[in-house]
Design an enzyme around this catalytic site. Structure first.
Site, PDB file in Angstrom:
ATOM      1  N   TRP A   1      78.777 -21.130 -50.540  1.00  0.00           N
ATOM      2  CA  TRP A   1      77.752 -21.028 -51.785  1.00  0.00           C
ATOM      3  C   TRP A   1      76.684 -20.700 -51.513  1.00  0.00           C
ATOM      4  O   TRP A   1      75.975 -20.216 -52.704  1.00  0.00           O
ATOM      5  CB  TRP A   1      77.382 -22.499 -51.555  1.00  0.00           C
ATOM      6  N   ASN A   2      75.950 -20.075 -50.941  1.00  0.00           N
ATOM      7  CA  ASN A   2      74.407 -19.555 -51.189  1.00  0.00           C
ATOM      8  C   ASN A   2      74.612 -17.651 -51.387  1.00  0.00           C
ATOM      9  O   ASN A   2      75.542 -17.365 -50.449  1.00  0.00           O
ATOM     10  CB  ASN A   2      74.412 -18.723 -49.355  1.00  0.00           C
TER      11      ASN A   2
ATOM     12  N   LYS B   1      87.890 -16.176 -54.405  1.00  0.00           N
ATOM     13  CA  LYS B   1      87.738 -17.737 -54.518  1.00  0.00           C
ATOM     14  C   LYS B   1      86.219 -18.113 -54.029  1.00  0.00           C
ATOM     15  O   LYS B   1      85.874 -17.953 -53.515  1.00  0.00           O
ATOM     16  CB  LYS B   1      88.720 -18.393 -53.653  1.00  0.00           C
TER      17      LYS B   1
ATOM     18  N   GLY C   1      81.511 -15.555 -44.141  1.00  0.00           N
ATOM     19  CA  GLY C   1      81.423 -17.233 -43.995  1.00  0.00           C
ATOM     20  C   GLY C   1      81.066 -17.176 -42.575  1.00  0.00           C
ATOM     21  O   GLY C   1      80.384 -16.855 -42.163  1.00  0.00           O
ATOM     22  N   GLY C   2      81.394 -18.772 -42.302  1.00  0.00           N
ATOM     23  CA  GLY C   2      80.693 -18.478 -40.452  1.00  0.00           C
ATOM     24  C   GLY C   2      82.355 -18.084 -39.520  1.00  0.00           C
ATOM     25  O   GLY C   2      83.432 -17.772 -40.001  1.00  0.00           O
TER      26      GLY C   2
ATOM     27  N   LEU D   1      80.247 -12.588 -41.594  1.00  0.00           N
ATOM     28  CA  LEU D   1      79.671 -13.606 -40.850  1.00  0.00           C
ATOM     29  C   LEU D   1      78.466 -14.585 -40.570  1.00  0.00           C
ATOM     30  O   LEU D   1      77.849 -13.435 -40.751  1.00  0.00           O
ATOM     31  CB  LEU D   1      80.435 -14.202 -39.833  1.00  0.00           C
TER      32      LEU D   1
ATOM     33  N   GLU E   1      73.900 -21.367 -34.784  1.00  0.00           N
ATOM     34  CA  GLU E   1      73.440 -20.896 -36.326  1.00  0.00           C
ATOM     35  C   GLU E   1      73.117 -22.327 -36.724  1.00  0.00           C
ATOM     36  O   GLU E   1      74.244 -22.998 -37.444  1.00  0.00           O
ATOM     37  CB  GLU E   1      74.509 -20.490 -37.101  1.00  0.00           C
TER      38      GLU E   1
HETATM   39  P1  NDP Z   1      82.694 -21.584 -44.349  1.00  0.00           P
HETATM   40  O1  NDP Z   1      83.149 -20.396 -43.174  1.00  0.00           O
HETATM   41  O2  NDP Z   1      82.835 -23.152 -44.167  1.00  0.00           O
HETATM   42  O3  NDP Z   1      83.601 -20.504 -46.243  1.00  0.00           O
HETATM   43  C1  NDP Z   1      83.254 -19.608 -46.339  1.00  0.00           C
HETATM   44  C2  NDP Z   1      84.321 -19.664 -47.289  1.00  0.00           C
HETATM   45  O4  NDP Z   1      85.325 -20.189 -46.955  1.00  0.00           O
HETATM   46  C3  NDP Z   1      84.269 -20.826 -48.596  1.00  0.00           C
HETATM   47  O5  NDP Z   1      84.549 -20.965 -50.156  1.00  0.00           O
HETATM   48  C4  NDP Z   1      85.376 -22.206 -48.215  1.00  0.00           C
HETATM   49  O6  NDP Z   1      85.833 -22.924 -48.523  1.00  0.00           O
HETATM   50  C5  NDP Z   1      86.479 -21.230 -47.680  1.00  0.00           C
HETATM   51  N1  NDP Z   1      87.103 -21.462 -46.252  1.00  0.00           N
HETATM   52  C6  NDP Z   1      86.691 -22.673 -45.426  1.00  0.00           C
HETATM   53  N2  NDP Z   1      87.611 -22.952 -44.555  1.00  0.00           N
HETATM   54  C7  NDP Z   1      89.347 -21.993 -45.321  1.00  0.00           C
HETATM   55  C8  NDP Z   1      90.677 -21.343 -44.740  1.00  0.00           C
HETATM   56  N3  NDP Z   1      91.010 -21.551 -43.895  1.00  0.00           N
HETATM   57  N4  NDP Z   1      90.995 -20.111 -45.581  1.00  0.00           N
HETATM   58  C9  NDP Z   1      90.025 -19.581 -46.153  1.00  0.00           C
HETATM   59  N5  NDP Z   1      88.776 -19.553 -47.280  1.00  0.00           N
HETATM   60  C10 NDP Z   1      88.313 -21.163 -46.459  1.00  0.00           C
HETATM   61  O7  NDP Z   1      80.933 -21.102 -44.603  1.00  0.00           O
HETATM   62  P2  NDP Z   1      79.765 -21.819 -45.066  1.00  0.00           P
HETATM   63  O8  NDP Z   1      80.319 -22.226 -46.912  1.00  0.00           O
HETATM   64  O9  NDP Z   1      79.705 -23.265 -44.007  1.00  0.00           O
HETATM   65  O10 NDP Z   1      78.825 -20.816 -45.240  1.00  0.00           O
HETATM   66  C11 NDP Z   1      77.618 -20.061 -44.081  1.00  0.00           C
HETATM   67  C12 NDP Z   1      78.073 -19.390 -42.819  1.00  0.00           C
HETATM   68  O11 NDP Z   1      78.385 -17.912 -43.880  1.00  0.00           O
HETATM   69  C13 NDP Z   1      77.211 -19.452 -42.064  1.00  0.00           C
HETATM   70  O12 NDP Z   1      78.147 -18.758 -41.009  1.00  0.00           O
HETATM   71  C14 NDP Z   1      76.315 -17.699 -43.152  1.00  0.00           C
HETATM   72  O13 NDP Z   1      75.635 -17.496 -42.056  1.00  0.00           O
HETATM   73  C15 NDP Z   1      78.147 -17.031 -43.141  1.00  0.00           C
HETATM   74  N6  NDP Z   1      77.524 -15.835 -44.747  1.00  0.00           N
HETATM   75  C16 NDP Z   1      77.612 -14.306 -43.590  1.00  0.00           C
HETATM   76  C17 NDP Z   1      76.774 -13.794 -45.411  1.00  0.00           C
HETATM   77  C18 NDP Z   1      76.934 -12.237 -43.855  1.00  0.00           C
HETATM   78  O14 NDP Z   1      76.721 -11.730 -45.509  1.00  0.00           O
HETATM   79  N7  NDP Z   1      77.137 -11.958 -42.612  1.00  0.00           N
HETATM   80  C19 NDP Z   1      76.022 -14.016 -46.257  1.00  0.00           C
HETATM   81  C20 NDP Z   1      76.197 -15.621 -46.769  1.00  0.00           C
HETATM   82  C21 NDP Z   1      76.704 -16.382 -45.439  1.00  0.00           C
HETATM   83  P3  NDP Z   1      84.845 -23.938 -48.832  1.00  0.00           P
HETATM   84  O15 NDP Z   1      83.433 -23.971 -49.506  1.00  0.00           O
HETATM   85  O16 NDP Z   1      85.957 -24.967 -50.265  1.00  0.00           O
HETATM   86  O17 NDP Z   1      85.234 -24.529 -48.347  1.00  0.00           O
END
Ligand code: NDP
Length: 488
Positions: free
Chosen positions: A149-150, A173, A226-227, A249, A380
């Site tokens: 989201w961010n 997505k 994401g994470g 990540l 984190e």
């Molecule tokens: P998540 O890993 O929970 O989610 C990231 C994305 O993955 C969302 O769109 C989520 O969908 C989707 N997702 C969730 N489960 C699955 C799956 N099984 N298969 C495929 N996609 C899936 O991360 P957060 O939303 O908690 O975001 C924060 C994280 O992102 C932090 O760890 C942060 O550090 C990292 N981040 C890294 C950056 C970088 O450039 N290195 C920049 C910004 C953030 P849904 O929202 O629908 O659950």
């Protein structure tokens, strides 16, 4: 109630299901979003696959692809205010930051527009006299992109820009938390003149539609932000198809201040590093490592700044820290701080959710010098929580900085040039900022290693990562082919 739609194959659709989106500043439902099911995701991948093969896209010159990206960049710049306001409304990210960031997002598209016809192959000085050998760089195919989201407009630009410049097509997505800016972006993208299916935008719950997308047999590459936990699921899913992955990540980035640093600058950069974007930043400088001799003075100044931060509604230009995106994020931050304090860490300021409507958590500082296992130091938080440690020597600073499984970003504040160079070599992270923090550019690669992922976004390398190399051999001799049983 505002309504948003998916963008699949150049057409907008309601999707088979819908879900509510809340404004984090008020907690109120303000819009309905389409919730992608397997059939929507499959349709999007089919559309991207058809576009990848269609002469309307595959037959375009790289220069023509670049011109479309320039047009997109202009449209983003023209619509920057609308996009920024939507991102603020749906995610709680402050308008001060979204306005500046969306304007800069247009520059990312301009960079990749210009790069499209500079993604070159090569000619090889091959060791056989009757052969010409050259390399072609061809697009990898359909890319599945997933963003959190961010900063979705920014995190998607660093994927869409290089992938389309390289000639790929994409299904993106958006996060289920705050997808509005990406669905509005799709409307703008539609006006840029790309053939249908080149970019498809869906949103929905990660565990359902994200899994279908990342395991789809027609997806060649998965670009994920994401994470680390989700990244593991994504890699497992993409293994079905042996698709390549790039993973951006999280981080637990060290912010190192030596006693000789310009302390005014260092304090401001630390405020930016951990409290900007309400700490919801992958590169957040969330671990302050400060030289023992200046620790108390530095912490005092930082505490004053943290307590003077203007907390308020994200759509107010004077707000410096807005709400976190979700209640779950607030609960997570509160829990990590409470558990750290229970272990003996010292709460310097903040630490508890604010008692007001919306999902607000204040700038928080926790001194973990005597609690190296405190969870707010090791995990984190993804919120405005700074943990603090001190060091006596340069070697100790390096040891503490590298005491993490993450390897995304780092900051070093010192006036000593030779020490700065030593720190650059010693720190195990993808980005080292010296006497600055949280600076980005389309020209500079961005990414990390270890639990922070692999691959780079930004710069030429990102575009190359969306290509595959084809070696071409041309025999120039008219003589008969020699001994067929010997490899040439
Ligand atoms: P998540 O890993 O929970 O989610 C990231 C994305 O993955 C969302 O769109 C989520 O969908 C989707 N997702 C969730 N489960 C699955 C799956 N099984 N298969 C495929 N996609 C899936 O991360 P957060 O939303 O908690 O975001 C924060 C994280 O992102 C932090 O760890 C942060 O550090 C990292 N981040 C890294 C950056 C970088 O450039 N290195 C920049 C910004 C953030 P849904 O929202 O629908 O659950």
């Amino acid at each position: 109630m505002e309504q948003f739609q998916h963008y699949i194959g150049g057409a907008f659709s309601e999707g088979t299901a819908r879900f509510e989106s809340r404004n984090p500043a008020t907690g109120e439902v303000w819009a309905m979003m389409p919730e992608a099911q397997a059939e929507d995701v499959n349709a999007a991948v089919e559309a991207a696959h058809a576009a990848f093969r269609s002469p309307d896209w595959a037959g375009l010159s790289a220069t023509a692809r670049g011109k479309l990206l320039y047009r997109l960049a202009d449209l983003i710049a023209e619509n920057a205010e609308v996009l920024a306001r939507l991102e603020t409304r749906d995610t709680g990210k402050i308008i001060r930051e979204t306005s500046a960031q969306v304007a800069y997002v247009a520059e990312y598209y301009r960079y990749y527009a210009g790069l499209a016809d500079k993604i070159e192959g090569a000619h090889l000085p091959i060791d056989k006299p009757d052969m010409e050998v050259w390399l072609r760089r061809e697009p990898v195919g359909v890319v599945a992109a997933i963003v959190p989201w961010n900063s979705q407009l920014f995190l998607s630009a660093v994927k869409i820009g290089p992938a389309l410049a390289a000639g790929c097509t994409m299904v993106l997505k958006a996060s289920e938390d705050g997808p509005a800016p990406m669905l509005e972006f799709a409307r703008i993208f539609d006006r840029a003149g790309f053939p249908p299916g080149v970019l498809n935008v869906v949103t929905g719950f990660g565990s359902d539609c994200g899994a279908v997308l990342t395991s789809h047999p027609k997806v060649s590459h998965v670009a994920f932000t994401g994470g680390p936990g989700t990244a593991r699921a994504v890699v497992r899913n993409s293994a079905e198809n042996l698709a390549s992955t790039s993973l951006e990540l999280g981080g637990k980035s060290p912010f190192i201040v030596f006693a000789d640093a310009d302390l005014d600058s260092a304090v401001n950069a630390q405020v930016s590093g951990i409290f900007a974007a309400t700490g919801q930043s992958c590169v957040a400088g969330s671990r302050l490592l400060v030289e023992h001799a200046i620790k108390d003075a530095f912490l005092e100044r930082l505490k004053d700044k943290a307590e003077a931060v203007v907390i308020g509604p994200p759509d107010d230009m004077s707000t410096e820290v807005g709400p976190l995106c979700t209640r779950a994020q607030v609960d997570r931050a509160a829990d990590l701080v409470a558990r750290s304090v229970a272990m003996g860490a010292r709460l310097v300021t903040g630490g508890q959710a604010l008692d007001r409507a919306g999902t607000y958590f204040p700038p928080t500082i926790v001194d973990c010098t005597d609690t190296p296992d405190a969870p707010c130091l090791t995990e984190e938080v993804f919120g405005p929580v700074l943990s603090v440690q001190s060091f006596e020597t340069e070697a100790e600073a390096v040891e503490l900085a590298n005491a993490t499984e993450y390897g995304l970003a780092s900051g070093v504040f010192t006036r000593d040039l030779t020490r700065a160079h030593r720190m650059v070599r010693a720190i195990d992270a993808g980005i080292v900022w010296i006497n600055t923090y949280r600076a980005v550019s389309p020209i500079a690669p961005f990414g990390g290693h270890g639990l922070s992922g692999h691959g780079r976004e930004g710069g030429l390398q990102a575009a190359l990562d969306y290509t595959k190399v084809k070696s071409v051999w041309l025999r120039t001799s008219d003589d008969p082919i020699p001994d067929p049983f010997v490899m040439r």
